[in-house]
Write a protein that holds these residues in place. Structure first.
Motif, PDB file in Angstrom:
ATOM      1  N   LEU A 139      41.465  40.621  31.566  1.00 50.80           N
ATOM      2  CA  LEU A 139      42.275  40.115  32.686  1.00 50.80           C
ATOM      3  C   LEU A 139      41.518  40.204  34.020  1.00 50.80           C
ATOM      4  O   LEU A 139      41.381  39.209  34.734  1.00 50.80           O
ATOM      5  CB  LEU A 139      43.593  40.893  32.770  1.00 50.80           C
ATOM      6  CG  LEU A 139      44.620  40.320  33.741  1.00 50.80           C
ATOM      7  CD1 LEU A 139      45.170  39.000  33.234  1.00 50.80           C
ATOM      8  CD2 LEU A 139      45.770  41.291  33.984  1.00 50.80           C
ATOM      9  N   GLY A 140      41.033  41.402  34.344  1.00 52.06           N
ATOM     10  CA  GLY A 140      40.359  41.590  35.638  1.00 52.06           C
ATOM     11  C   GLY A 140      39.065  40.808  35.743  1.00 52.06           C
ATOM     12  O   GLY A 140      38.783  40.178  36.770  1.00 52.06           O
ATOM     13  N   SER A 141      38.261  40.825  34.678  1.00 56.66           N
ATOM     14  CA  SER A 141      36.971  40.133  34.765  1.00 56.66           C
ATOM     15  C   SER A 141      37.152  38.617  34.763  1.00 56.66           C
ATOM     16  O   SER A 141      36.395  37.891  35.405  1.00 56.66           O
ATOM     17  CB  SER A 141      36.039  40.576  33.637  1.00 56.66           C
ATOM     18  OG  SER A 141      36.616  40.371  32.375  1.00 56.66           O
ATOM     19  N   ALA A 168      40.749  42.147  44.583  1.00 60.28           N
ATOM     20  CA  ALA A 168      42.113  41.614  44.527  1.00 60.28           C
ATOM     21  C   ALA A 168      42.689  41.588  43.112  1.00 60.28           C
ATOM     22  O   ALA A 168      43.898  41.422  42.925  1.00 60.28           O
ATOM     23  CB  ALA A 168      42.143  40.205  45.112  1.00 60.28           C
ATOM     24  N   ALA A 169      41.833  41.770  42.095  1.00 57.90           N
ATOM     25  CA  ALA A 169      42.314  41.790  40.713  1.00 57.90           C
ATOM     26  C   ALA A 169      42.457  43.211  40.179  1.00 57.90           C
ATOM     27  O   ALA A 169      42.727  43.409  38.997  1.00 57.90           O
ATOM     28  CB  ALA A 169      41.370  40.992  39.815  1.00 57.90           C
ATOM     29  N   GLY A 170      42.224  44.215  41.043  1.00 61.83           N
ATOM     30  CA  GLY A 170      42.347  45.600  40.600  1.00 61.83           C
ATOM     31  C   GLY A 170      41.092  46.154  39.962  1.00 61.83           C
ATOM     32  O   GLY A 170      41.096  47.270  39.444  1.00 61.83           O
ATOM     33  N   MET A 225      45.166  37.339  42.617  1.00 59.98           N
ATOM     34  CA  MET A 225      44.070  37.917  41.813  1.00 59.98           C
ATOM     35  C   MET A 225      42.788  37.084  41.911  1.00 59.98           C
ATOM     36  O   MET A 225      41.683  37.609  41.839  1.00 59.98           O
ATOM     37  CB  MET A 225      44.491  38.045  40.338  1.00 59.98           C
ATOM     38  CG  MET A 225      45.281  39.312  40.038  1.00 59.98           C
ATOM     39  SD  MET A 225      45.736  39.433  38.289  1.00 59.98           S
ATOM     40  CE  MET A 225      44.435  40.498  37.661  1.00 59.98           C
ATOM     41  N   HIS A 226      42.978  35.754  42.067  1.00 62.66           N
ATOM     42  CA  HIS A 226      41.799  34.886  42.134  1.00 62.66           C
ATOM     43  C   HIS A 226      40.901  35.198  43.334  1.00 62.66           C
ATOM     44  O   HIS A 226      39.734  34.831  43.348  1.00 62.66           O
ATOM     45  CB  HIS A 226      42.227  33.414  42.173  1.00 62.66           C
ATOM     46  CG  HIS A 226      43.005  33.061  43.398  1.00 62.66           C
ATOM     47  ND1 HIS A 226      44.371  33.252  43.499  1.00 62.66           N
ATOM     48  CD2 HIS A 226      42.609  32.576  44.591  1.00 62.66           C
ATOM     49  CE1 HIS A 226      44.775  32.878  44.697  1.00 62.66           C
ATOM     50  NE2 HIS A 226      43.731  32.465  45.379  1.00 62.66           N
ATOM     51  N   GLU A 227      41.467  35.901  44.329  1.00 58.63           N
ATOM     52  CA  GLU A 227      40.644  36.242  45.500  1.00 58.63           C
ATOM     53  C   GLU A 227      39.507  37.202  45.139  1.00 58.63           C
ATOM     54  O   GLU A 227      38.554  37.358  45.901  1.00 58.63           O
ATOM     55  CB  GLU A 227      41.517  36.821  46.620  1.00 58.63           C
ATOM     56  CG  GLU A 227      42.410  35.765  47.231  1.00 58.63           C
ATOM     57  CD  GLU A 227      43.397  36.333  48.242  1.00 58.63           C
ATOM     58  OE1 GLU A 227      43.187  37.464  48.723  1.00 58.63           O
ATOM     59  OE2 GLU A 227      44.388  35.634  48.533  1.00 58.63           O
ATOM     60  N   SER A 264      35.855  36.068  37.554  1.00 51.36           N
ATOM     61  CA  SER A 264      34.915  35.003  37.184  1.00 51.36           C
ATOM     62  C   SER A 264      35.520  33.620  37.407  1.00 51.36           C
ATOM     63  O   SER A 264      34.811  32.617  37.367  1.00 51.36           O
ATOM     64  CB  SER A 264      34.493  35.149  35.719  1.00 51.36           C
ATOM     65  OG  SER A 264      35.482  34.593  34.888  1.00 51.36           O
ATOM     66  N   GLY A 265      36.830  33.543  37.621  1.00 53.67           N
ATOM     67  CA  GLY A 265      37.463  32.248  37.899  1.00 53.67           C
ATOM     68  C   GLY A 265      38.028  31.569  36.669  1.00 53.67           C
ATOM     69  O   GLY A 265      38.473  30.427  36.735  1.00 53.67           O
ATOM     70  N   SER A 266      38.037  32.255  35.523  1.00 54.41           N
ATOM     71  CA  SER A 266      38.537  31.598  34.311  1.00 54.41           C
ATOM     72  C   SER A 266      39.991  31.965  33.991  1.00 54.41           C
ATOM     73  O   SER A 266      40.535  31.500  32.996  1.00 54.41           O
ATOM     74  CB  SER A 266      37.638  31.927  33.113  1.00 54.41           C
ATOM     75  OG  SER A 266      37.756  33.276  32.761  1.00 54.41           O
ATOM     76  N   LEU A 267      40.606  32.779  34.834  1.00 56.19           N
ATOM     77  CA  LEU A 267      42.006  33.159  34.575  1.00 56.19           C
ATOM     78  C   LEU A 267      42.946  32.063  35.073  1.00 56.19           C
ATOM     79  O   LEU A 267      42.881  31.656  36.231  1.00 56.19           O
ATOM     80  CB  LEU A 267      42.339  34.479  35.290  1.00 56.19           C
ATOM     81  CG  LEU A 267      43.797  34.949  35.140  1.00 56.19           C
ATOM     82  CD1 LEU A 267      44.103  35.343  33.713  1.00 56.19           C
ATOM     83  CD2 LEU A 267      44.086  36.111  36.084  1.00 56.19           C
TER      84      LEU A 267
END
Ligand code: ZN
Length: 410
Positions: A128-130, A54-56, A167-169, A134-137
């Motif tokens: 951004l993607g990682s 979901a984050a690409g 994206m968090h998905e 990982s849940g830190s965005l």
């Protein structure tokens, strides 16, 4: 020869996605998409179709005898006018690991992940993607971002089929993996391995960062009429502080642990040749691998700036811009990485990473280690970025050996 394959792939990608100024694989743009479809073509030769989370982030999977999974990660995106190795090296090494295991079914599942927008070169948000996975965005921190041409992050993502609010998905995708280890090969982007004439090094973790803005306030005054003892020169207080910060870095650097303090921005007001500076703003970026050391460095820097401000009859205010905890890597993987580098190169230097990497985002979730290879002249994020082929070959060999060691380790 596996290392040759990796170098040939790197050259091919560079040919396809660079111009005279260097690599142009800016995240979410057309050249980056070309790089991804080229990479997907290489995966197709192995019968692998990647999944996009979901984050690409793009995940290529080679199923093994168990669902215990080794993740090999890096990024295909580059800064504008970037080098041929930053990110791409890790991706091509991952591709070669898939080729290596294609013939025999590996004992573990192997996933190669191309993290989306590692560089943050377009929207000023690295990893951004990682960080989404990982849940830190924090979405509220990035939803207002736009690039230089006014395109918003939200729209750029949308053009690539990614919805910022979802994206968090990607966390679900990562959590569903039964991860045994995360491995990443990257160029050092600094001068340490080159100075030691070492092809590869074992990365023991990524630095923690304390980043602040300091504002010294004195009094602007005429340079001709104001005697030195009567001045409130904000610049001199900032300059003395900057020298004190260098001493702090020296004080806490040991043969085992290097730390850094950097003043990278200086702004002086009123900025007139005939005026004593009334205001001076500087940045301070402090980095260390040990959280306790980093805290002491910060406390020392504050104390030094207060003392120096008082001596110069000015005031100083501190404002935190950014902070990240140090992310030490896994001791057992550091051991395996040391063995692999030792066996191939005859030595296994350990070093921390000053730059951040996607690997740092994986530390809270699974055992992580990185391997660095020699950077010519310590240069990166420019077209001069390079590693001499004899060093590159050894580093690739050592990395593939690490992948095998981790695959067969219990
Ligand atoms: Zn990179």
């Amino acid at each position: 020869m596996p290392a040759r394959n990796v170098i040939n792939d790197l050259r091919e990608l560079a040919e396809l996605t660079s111009n005279a100024d260097g690599a142009q694989r800016l995240a979410w743009g057309p050249v980056w998409r070309d790089a991804r479809s080229w990479f997907n073509g290489k995966l197709a030769e192995l019968g692998i179709t990647p999944e996009i989370d979901a984050a690409g982030n793009s995940w290529a999977t080679l199923p093994g005898q168990s669902n215990r999974t080794i993740i090999i990660g890096s990024h295909l995106d580059s800064v504008p006018n970037g080098g041929w190795l930053d990110g791409a090296l890790g991706m091509m090494a991952g591709l070669e690991a898939l080729r290596m295991f294609k013939a025999q079914r590996p004992p573990v599942t192997v996933k190669v992940v191309d993290w989306a927008d590692e560089e943050g070169a377009r929207f000023s948000r690295s990893l951004l993607g990682s960080s989404a996975a990982s849940g830190s965005l924090n979405v509220t921190e990035v939803e207002h971002l736009a690039d230089k041409t006014g395109v918003t992050l939200i729209d750029a993502l949308k053009q690539n089929g990614v919805d910022l609010s979802r994206m968090h998905e990607s966390q679900k995708y990562l959590k569903a993996i039964n991860a045994k280890a995360y491995l990443e090969l990257h160029i050092e982007q600094g001068p340490v391995l080159e100075a030691a004439k070492k092809s590869a090094g074992v990365v023991i973790g990524t630095f923690g960062v304390e980043r602040h803005q300091l504002r010294f306030v004195g009094q602007a005054a005429h340079s001709g009429s104001t005697p030195i003892p009567m001045r409130k020169d904000a610049f001199l207080a900032a300059a003395e502080s900057a020298l004190a910060f260098r001493e702090i870095a020296r004080k806490y650097t040991t043969p085992q642990a290097r730390v850094v303090c950097t003043v990278g921005v200086v702004k002086v007001e009123p900025g007139i040749v005939t005026a004593v500076p009334g205001v001076c703003e500087i940045s301070l970026d402090q980095r260390a691998l040990d959280a306790g050391v980093l805290a002491k460095m910060l406390a020392d820097a504050r104390a030094a700036s207060w003392k120096i401000a008082a001596e110069n009859n000015v005031s100083v205010e501190w404002q935190r811009i950014w902070k990240i905890e140090p992310r030490p890597f896994d001791p057992q993987l550091i051991q395996l990485c040391s063995e692999a580098v030792q066996e191939v190169t005859g030595d296994a230097p350990h070093l921390p990473s000053g730059p951040l990497h996607d690997a740092a985002e994986m530390v809270p979730h699974m055992p992580v280690v990185m391997m660095f290879t020699y950077s010519s002249n310590g240069l990166s994020h420019c077209k001069e970025e390079d590693t001499p082929e004899e060093h590159l070959e050894k580093a690739i060999e050592a990395f593939l050996l690490l992948v095998r060691k981790v695959s067969y380790s219990t």
